[in-house]
Design an enzyme around this catalytic site. Structure first.
Site, PDB file in Angstrom:
ATOM      1  N   ASP A   1       0.979  -0.972  -0.213  1.00 49.24           N
ATOM      2  CA  ASP A   1      -0.102  -0.253   0.393  1.00 49.24           C
ATOM      3  C   ASP A   1       1.243   1.055  -0.137  1.00 49.24           C
ATOM      4  O   ASP A   1       1.811   0.873  -0.483  1.00 49.24           O
ATOM      5  CB  ASP A   1      -0.978   0.067   1.325  1.00 49.24           C
TER       6      ASP A   1
ATOM      7  N   HIS B   1      -7.190  -6.178  -0.127  1.00 48.70           N
ATOM      8  CA  HIS B   1      -6.594  -5.502   0.128  1.00 48.70           C
ATOM      9  C   HIS B   1      -4.913  -6.224   0.926  1.00 48.70           C
ATOM     10  O   HIS B   1      -3.951  -5.820   0.411  1.00 48.70           O
ATOM     11  CB  HIS B   1      -6.641  -4.797   0.201  1.00 48.70           C
TER      12      HIS B   1
END
Length: 299
Positions: free
Chosen positions: A111, A278
């Site tokens: 991320d 994610h």
């Protein structure tokens, strides 16, 4: 208190920067070639809890908190957002590795940590041997190709960049509500241990940290794009091997083409989807460990 990894030491070091001294908190363990692990938003180095000890069997693993996050320094952002540019955040991490005696190292970023990894590899190419990024395409690509589906799913990208103190104030009114709604994606919040969740909530509840996180995103939508456009105008590409993994059930898989996207900024790209959402280090740690060993040890 930071979530401690088994067999690791909790430490901190102060590095110099254009924003003054920055204290970087980190954990280190293992033996072998060094690998730097960089976390994402709105998290801390604790994301590597289920990964770091296994990687430490093959590497000297360093998991650090980015500036503004966890137990690292949280300077107030400048008006141009340069305090939290990926260039500034990457320079911190490069200085950390140099201070630890690692002139060259591997790099694994999730991320926001992946975006810092991109900049670190671009600015210090002689230091980064190989880089793996998790569940991202390049920042410029994602902004330039924003669709309604992406904007609805990644609404925080457009909320957090609003002027100070709008998002800081709204999140500060109920940090736990905001955190649970933001992080309850495909895997739900049960993928986070109570200790990790408490650490993430502490960050969201800290006004200085929450401001820093907003500045991270404000920088991404402004000064970071300037830096990325300048690199592309010069035809600069990463020369070290880059591997990207992204979640089958995540929005990156729905809205972008990560391998093609990274080929625009890197010469040698490989990658694949993995069966999760994610939060790859916490949803699928065993797969990530296997992928990391295959990619970094093969060098």
């Amino acid at each position: 208190m930071s979530v401690a990894f088994k067999g690791f030491e909790l430490k901190s070091i102060t590095v110099s920067s254009e924003d003054g001294p920055i204290e970087i908190a980190y954990q280190v363990g293992g033996n072998g070639p060094p690998i730097l692990l960089l976390h994402g938003f709105p998290q801390t180095k604790a994301i590597w809890e289920n990964v770091a000890s296994e990687l430490a069997k093959n590497f000297t693993a360093i998991a650090s908190d980015l500036r503004g996050y966890g137990e690292s320094s949280k300077p107030h952002g400048k008006k141009d957002h340069s305090t939290y540019s990926k260039k500034s955040m990457a320079a911190d991490q490069h200085a950390l590795m140099r201070a630890l005696g690692h002139q060259q190292f591997f790099l694994l970023g999730h991320d926001r940590g992946g975006r810092v990894s991109h900049r670190l590899a671009m600015d210090f190419p002689d230091s980064v041997l190989r880089v793996m990024v998790l569940d991202i395409s390049p920042t410029l690509t994602m902004y330039d190709n924003t669709t309604m589906e992406f904007a609805k799913g990644y609404w925080h990208w457009f909320f957090l960049i609003q002027p100070e103190p709008i998002p800081e104030t709204l999140i500060g009114a109920n940090p736990e509500f905001w955190l649970s709604k933001h992080m309850g994606r495909h895997g739900g919040t049960d993928i986070f241990s109570p200790e990790r969740w408490a650490e993430y909530l502490a960050g969201a509840s800290n006004p200085q940290s929450m401001h820093a996180m907003c500045e991270d995103y404000r920088a991404a939508a402004s000064i970071d794009l300037e830096h990325d456009r300048a690199d592309r105008a010069l035809g600069k590409k990463l020369t070290m091997p880059l591997r990207v993994l992204w979640g089958e059930h995540g929005l990156v898989n729905k809205c972008f083409r990560p391998i093609e996207d990274w080929q625009a900024v890197a010469q040698e790209v490989s990658g694949q989807t993995v069966p999760c959402g994610h939060y790859i280090p916490e949803e699928l740690p065993a797969e990530l460990i296997a992928q990391a060993r295959a990619f970094f040890i093969s060098s």
